[in-house]
Design a protein around this motif. Structure first.
Motif, PDB file in Angstrom:
ATOM      1  N   TYR A 121      42.755  31.174  56.645  1.00 28.52           N
ATOM      2  CA  TYR A 121      43.070  30.112  55.945  1.00 28.52           C
ATOM      3  C   TYR A 121      43.675  28.792  56.640  1.00 28.52           C
TER       4      TYR A 121
ATOM      5  N   TRP B 152      47.148  32.206  58.231  1.00 31.69           N
ATOM      6  CA  TRP B 152      46.943  30.774  58.060  1.00 31.69           C
ATOM      7  C   TRP B 152      47.579  29.980  59.041  1.00 31.69           C
TER       8      TRP B 152
ATOM      9  N   ARG C 183      51.142  31.217  48.816  1.00 30.61           N
ATOM     10  CA  ARG C 183      49.662  30.656  48.530  1.00 30.61           C
ATOM     11  C   ARG C 183      48.540  31.473  48.702  1.00 30.61           C
TER      12      ARG C 183
ATOM     13  N   GLY D  91      45.262  24.797  57.309  1.00 31.15           N
ATOM     14  CA  GLY D  91      45.836  23.358  56.857  1.00 31.15           C
ATOM     15  C   GLY D  91      46.531  23.411  55.517  1.00 31.15           C
ATOM     16  N   PRO D  92      47.438  22.717  55.224  1.00 25.94           N
ATOM     17  CA  PRO D  92      48.172  22.381  54.034  1.00 25.94           C
ATOM     18  C   PRO D  92      47.677  22.611  52.709  1.00 25.94           C
ATOM     19  N   ASP D  93      46.198  22.649  52.698  1.00 24.62           N
ATOM     20  CA  ASP D  93      45.490  22.765  51.379  1.00 24.62           C
ATOM     21  C   ASP D  93      45.273  24.386  51.315  1.00 24.62           C
ATOM     22  N   PHE D  94      45.485  24.983  52.356  1.00 24.62           N
ATOM     23  CA  PHE D  94      45.065  26.512  52.298  1.00 24.62           C
ATOM     24  C   PHE D  94      43.666  26.615  52.075  1.00 24.62           C
ATOM     25  N   VAL D  95      42.763  26.058  52.919  1.00 32.28           N
ATOM     26  CA  VAL D  95      41.381  26.271  52.559  1.00 32.28           C
ATOM     27  C   VAL D  95      41.047  27.372  53.625  1.00 32.28           C
TER      28      VAL D  95
ATOM     29  N   CYS E 132      48.333  26.392  60.450  1.00 35.14           N
ATOM     30  CA  CYS E 132      49.022  25.164  59.718  1.00 35.14           C
ATOM     31  C   CYS E 132      50.367  24.707  60.681  1.00 35.14           C
TER      32      CYS E 132
END
Length: 203
Positions: free
Chosen positions: A194, A71, A25, A196-200, A73
């Motif tokens: 980053y 990350w 990601r 969340g699952p959307d890798f923000v 998450c």
């Protein structure tokens, strides 16, 4: 800062599946952010799209990422797992400094008197050949033949073998240096974060 750098993203030696996901990601995120990112190679993880490591080149400003990226998450593969922080190691990769391919145009030929196989040729003709590879300074010599042309061919072939062997050794050393980075992941004080699952990106 100008030029390009080689970076390696790593999930760590024996890192969890979530870190392998994060490596993929993160590379996707950086490739989207920097249009000149070019993949060099990668080591696949446990499943398609997961990676133990990814190496790529990009603009020199990416050197600022050296360290670790976090990350945050819930695990996408272990929903009941309590851990939420997954780290990716970002390191500047080692690159061999030697020439990538042998270039015959970079060979300087020097001749010298050589004792030939016949007595009449002894010290009378410059049939001996020394080939010098200008980018590295490597040399090879041939006095095997009476013919300067044949000695030139032999010396150049020997020189090619020397240069290519040196390049292979350098690549092996660089690969070893890059692999050792898998053991050096630092979990804490991330350069980027980053979520969340959307890798923000949030930092």
């Amino acid at each position: 800062m100008t030029g390009r750098v080689l970076l390696q993203l790593s999930s760590g030696q024996g890192g969890p599946a979530e870190c392998e996901i994060a490596v993929g990601r993160l590379f996707e995120a950086l490739a989207a952010e920097f249009s000149t990112v070019e993949l060099v190679d990668s080591t696949p993880g446990r499943r398609p799209g997961w990676f133990r490591s990814v190496r790529f080149t990009g603009p020199a400003e990416l050197a600022a990422l050296e360290g670790s990226v976090l990350w945050v998450c819930r695990s996408p593969v272990r929903p009941n797992h309590g851990r939420k922080n997954w780290y990716v190691d970002v390191s500047l990769g080692a690159r061999p400094a030697s020439v990538d391919t042998f270039d015959p145009a970079q060979v300087r030929i020097e001749t010298f008197r050589s004792p030939g196989r016949g007595g009449q040729h002894v010290n009378k003709t410059e049939s001996g050949v020394r080939a010098v590879y200008l980018p590295t300074g490597d040399t090879a010599v041939s006095t095997d033949e009476r013919s300067q042309h044949l000695n030139r061919r032999t010396a150049t072939a020997r020189l090619r073998q020397t240069v290519e062997r040196r390049a292979q050794d350098a690549q092996t050393q660089a690969a070893g240096a890059n692999w050792r980075e898998h053991h050096q992941i630092v979990r804490g004080d991330p350069v980027r974060v980053y979520r969340g699952p959307d890798f923000v990106r949030t930092r």
